[in-house]
Structures are given as C-alpha cells and as structure tokens.
Write a protein that holds these residues in place. Sequence first.
Motif, PDB file in Angstrom:
ATOM      1  N   SER A  18     -19.710   2.081  11.370  1.00 56.29           N
ATOM      2  CA  SER A  18     -20.426   2.841  12.398  1.00 56.29           C
ATOM      3  C   SER A  18     -21.560   1.994  12.953  1.00 56.29           C
ATOM      4  O   SER A  18     -22.441   1.555  12.206  1.00 56.29           O
ATOM      5  CB  SER A  18     -20.986   4.134  11.813  1.00 56.29           C
ATOM      6  OG  SER A  18     -19.951   4.955  11.317  1.00 56.29           O
ATOM      7  N   ILE A  19     -21.527   1.774  14.269  1.00 60.33           N
ATOM      8  CA  ILE A  19     -22.583   1.052  14.966  1.00 60.33           C
ATOM      9  C   ILE A  19     -23.271   2.056  15.889  1.00 60.33           C
ATOM     10  O   ILE A  19     -22.648   2.574  16.824  1.00 60.33           O
ATOM     11  CB  ILE A  19     -22.018  -0.125  15.784  1.00 60.33           C
ATOM     12  CG1 ILE A  19     -21.270  -1.097  14.865  1.00 60.33           C
ATOM     13  CG2 ILE A  19     -23.137  -0.843  16.535  1.00 60.33           C
ATOM     14  CD1 ILE A  19     -20.549  -2.215  15.614  1.00 60.33           C
ATOM     15  N   THR A  20     -24.540   2.348  15.618  1.00 59.83           N
ATOM     16  CA  THR A  20     -25.250   3.396  16.347  1.00 59.83           C
ATOM     17  C   THR A  20     -26.441   2.808  17.083  1.00 59.83           C
ATOM     18  O   THR A  20     -27.321   2.196  16.461  1.00 59.83           O
ATOM     19  CB  THR A  20     -25.744   4.484  15.377  1.00 59.83           C
ATOM     20  OG1 THR A  20     -24.642   4.958  14.586  1.00 59.83           O
ATOM     21  CG2 THR A  20     -26.355   5.645  16.143  1.00 59.83           C
ATOM     22  N   LEU A  21     -26.462   2.977  18.400  1.00 62.24           N
ATOM     23  CA  LEU A  21     -27.609   2.533  19.190  1.00 62.24           C
ATOM     24  C   LEU A  21     -28.812   3.404  18.821  1.00 62.24           C
ATOM     25  O   LEU A  21     -28.711   4.626  18.817  1.00 62.24           O
ATOM     26  CB  LEU A  21     -27.306   2.639  20.682  1.00 62.24           C
ATOM     27  CG  LEU A  21     -26.036   1.935  21.171  1.00 62.24           C
ATOM     28  CD1 LEU A  21     -25.927   2.036  22.698  1.00 62.24           C
ATOM     29  CD2 LEU A  21     -25.980   0.485  20.732  1.00 62.24           C
ATOM     30  N   ASN A  22     -29.952   2.764  18.555  1.00 63.03           N
ATOM     31  CA  ASN A  22     -31.090   3.515  18.035  1.00 63.03           C
ATOM     32  C   ASN A  22     -32.392   2.935  18.588  1.00 63.03           C
ATOM     33  O   ASN A  22     -33.124   2.220  17.904  1.00 63.03           O
ATOM     34  CB  ASN A  22     -31.093   3.460  16.502  1.00 63.03           C
ATOM     35  CG  ASN A  22     -32.235   4.258  15.891  1.00 63.03           C
ATOM     36  OD1 ASN A  22     -32.610   5.305  16.415  1.00 63.03           O
ATOM     37  ND2 ASN A  22     -32.778   3.760  14.791  1.00 63.03           N
TER      38      ASN A  22
END
Length: 261
Positions: A18-22
């Motif tokens: 999971s790659i989540t922009l934050n």
Amino acid sequence: MSENYQFILYDVADGIASITLNRPPVNVIDETMTLEYFDALTRADGDDAVKVIVLSGKGKGLSAGVDIRYLEEFGTEEMARFLEMFYVEQVERVRGLSKPIIAAVHGFAREGACTMAFTCDMVIAADDASFGYPGVPHLAAPPGMHVWHLQRLLGRMRATELILTGDPIGAEEAGQLGFVTKVVPRADLEAETRKLALKLANLSPLALRVTRDLIYEMENMSFKDVPRRALEATSAAFASEDSKEARRAFNEKRPPVWKGR
C-alpha cells in the motif's frame, strides 16, 4: 532513499503493498513526493512478498494535483525538467512494473493526481470521488497527458469539454462512461480494493506479468500484427511451469501452487 518517507505511507500486508499519499491537507504533489512514490514502486516491485500494489490518498482525497506554489516561478525549462520526471519517468516506471497496480480514489483527484491514477492498471473509485483537469483555467496551459488519457477513455467530444472547461466529472458518470474500473460506496472503498487486490494476488505472478506486458504492447499495435503476436504470447506461456500447474490443478480440482516461472 530512506524508508521513512516524508509525504507517503508505505505498508505491506497479505501480499499487497500500500502506497498512500500523505501530505495534508490535500496531498499536493511536488518533486519530493514524486521521488518518494518512485522509490516505493521500486521497493514493492523488488519484494517477493508483494504480489499487487495499491495507490491511495489519505484525508480528503487522492490529491489536489501538483502544488501550484511549487510551480509558480517555473519557466519552460523548469517545467520541462519536472514533467520529464512526472510524465515520462512515471509512465516508464509504472508500465515497467512486474506486478499489477490499482489506484483507489476517494474525494478529489485533480490534474497530476489523475496522471498517477490513470497510469495505474485499474482504478476503483468511491462514490464521492471526482476527477478534474483544471490546467486550462488555472494554469493557462494544456493538461498534458490527460489530452491522451481522456480521448482514449471518453472520446474526443466529451474529453474536449472536460479539458477546456476544467469541470470535474463525478464517480457515477465516470463509472457509466467506463472511465474507471468500478464505483463503490465510500465506506467500502478499502475493502473492495483489497478484495480485488487479493484476487489478483492469488493468480500466477508469471501470468500477471506477461499478460500485463501484452496489454500495453498491444495498446497501439496495428490489428494486422495482433493475431501473430497473440499466437506467440499464448503459445510461449504454455511451456511455463505455472501454466502446466494451472492445467493440472484444474483437472485435479485443487488450488494451484504457483512458482512464478
């Protein structure tokens, strides 16, 4: 690059990276976030425990697009350098992956966020999602790759309206037009994306890789070349251990055990 990213979250569980922009409040994109995304893609692709990659955004939406404050003093050369990375390198990296990548979009996706989403293999959209391309009204410039993306996904007439006006398209209409893979209730976005990712993760990694490559290879292929290339690709696959195992497992009525070769 350090595993402790500044603007993204990275996690691996059950074969899903999971790659989540934050980057609160609206996950605007700049060079640092882009390079961190590239690093995370490389990391996931090189991890044997990862079978599928999921891109998403934390907070109010996927992203409001590229940070206009970051672009404010850009001229032609500076913009060209950034887009060499954000367009050219991103497409090369994502299409060069050996694993499927799914974008899960809720809330807003604007300009560069749409580039990131639609460069992925599939897009699952929450029913509160909207997609917009405000390059012409906000930057007095064409919205780059979306001129291609939108015409392919929607056709020239509808694409021209969205590009010139910058008006967003909602999830319901996006689903009806085939603009996204699936539209799901906002509360179910994570679960539905995970469900699809796990389904892919249980398939042969070899079959996923060669089929994904063939999809992109055939995208702009002249039809006269398609039958011969299809013959070559499918015939070659039958010599793989995974293909032999798939046939044995089907006939023996048991789950296959993949070797990835």
